[in-house]
Design an enzyme around this catalytic site. Structure first.
Site, PDB file in Angstrom:
ATOM      1  CD  GLU A  79      -7.392   1.140   6.586  1.00  0.00           C
ATOM      2  OE1 GLU A  79      -6.486  -0.142   6.881  1.00  0.00           O
ATOM      3  OE2 GLU A  79      -6.802   2.020   5.938  1.00  0.00           O
ATOM      4  CD  GLU A 122      -1.076   7.503   7.236  1.00  0.00           C
ATOM      5  OE1 GLU A 122      -0.963   6.233   7.200  1.00  0.00           O
ATOM      6  OE2 GLU A 122      -2.265   7.900   6.996  1.00  0.00           O
ATOM      7  CG  ASP A 137      -6.660   4.017   1.679  1.00  0.00           C
ATOM      8  OD1 ASP A 137      -7.050   5.212   1.718  1.00  0.00           O
ATOM      9  OD2 ASP A 137      -6.733   3.519   2.580  1.00  0.00           O
ATOM     10  CD  GLU A 166      -2.734   1.243   2.308  1.00  0.00           C
ATOM     11  OE1 GLU A 166      -3.632   2.100   2.811  1.00  0.00           O
ATOM     12  OE2 GLU A 166      -2.318   0.419   3.538  1.00  0.00           O
TER      13      GLU A 166
END
Length: 271
Positions: free
Chosen positions: A247, A159, A186, A153
């Protein structure tokens, strides 16, 4: 495309972007009640869930296990694949393997996200990318025995400083000798990093192996400003037939978020 909801079992991550938090049984029962196809589980480690118990829960509720996250490797155990310390990198690789060995017999994929680490703190950019590539080679090869890919991912810039875009993810996968690593796209991270989310999905093409189905603000789909029309068109264009997995933050609460997501899933996949 198939529907999926996330269940976190990691107390250290409470408050993070997982919809369900009250255990596997409660999560599976709610998912089944609302008509989901599968669950995605975020465990502290493979030993935290007894495979026989999970198999029974899935069978009793007519669900599949779509994916298992490795994020607790970082959140709970402080293991990451770009660590300057070789012994810690090896522990991180072993943790990833253990999640693959847990997920694989269920036909589920393991996901590498936050465990990819970052450069800095004694690791330069080239070395960090090399360590990550080595780990993906290892994990992709290890997952072959279960006839499932390893899922990697790209994350947003806040991040990680490893890989932030789908195009960069494709570039990383193209340098691997294994063909058994796919991308997790994502939609939250993509909303931050991509110039055009739909075009980025087309760039991913057949390397797209999993989707986190979430709105611009990490709330359930329909509670942000993302325009899903071009996104769904792009998924159709690349012939994506995997999971759209929520998510998302449990906003305003877990039950409401689960209900909102399945409504949105049905709307966008049946339009």
């Amino acid at each position: 495309m198939k529907s999926c909801i996330t269940i976190s079992l990691v107390e250290e991550a409470r408050g993070g972007p997982f919809v369900l938090w009250d255990g596997l049984r409660a999560g599976c029962e709610l998912a089944a009640k609302l008509g989901y196809d599968a669950v995605e589980v975020f465990p502290p480690g493979p030993e935290a869930v007894e495979p026989g118990e999970l198999e029974s829960l899935l069978d009793d509720n007519g669900l599949k296990l779509a994916a298992v996250g490795t994020g607790a490797g970082w959140v709970k155990h402080k293991l990451q694949l770009a660590d300057a310390d070789e012994s810690k990198r090896m522990k991180a690789i072993e943790f990833v393997r253990s999640i693959i060995d847990f997920a694989g017999p269920f036909g589920a994929v393991a996901i590498i996200g936050s465990m990819q680490g970052r450069y800095g703190d004694g690791v330069d950019r080239e070395s960090a990318r090399g360590y990550l590539a080595d780990a993906l080679e290892d994990g992709g090869s290890h997952a072959e025995q279960y006839n499932v890919p390893l899922i990697y991912e790209p994350l947003n810039r806040y991040e990680t400083n490893q890989v932030n875009t789908v195009a960069d993810g494709v570039g990383l996968l193209n340098r691997l000798s294994t063909q058994n690593v796919k991308l997790l796209c994502d939609l939250f991270h993509m909303n931050i990093e991509e110039e055009d989310v739909a075009d980025a999905l087309r760039t991913g093409g057949d390397k797209v192996g999993h989707i986190h189905f979430v709105d611009s603000n990490r709330r359930p789909v329909g509670l942000g400003h993302t325009d899903f029309r071009p996104i769904m068109a792009a998924l159709q264009d690349i012939k994506y037939s995997g999971y759209l997995s929520a998510e998302a933050f449990p906003y305003p609460d877990s039950t409401a978020a689960t209900e909102q997501t399945i409504r949105a899933f049905r709307y966008w996949t049946q339009s």
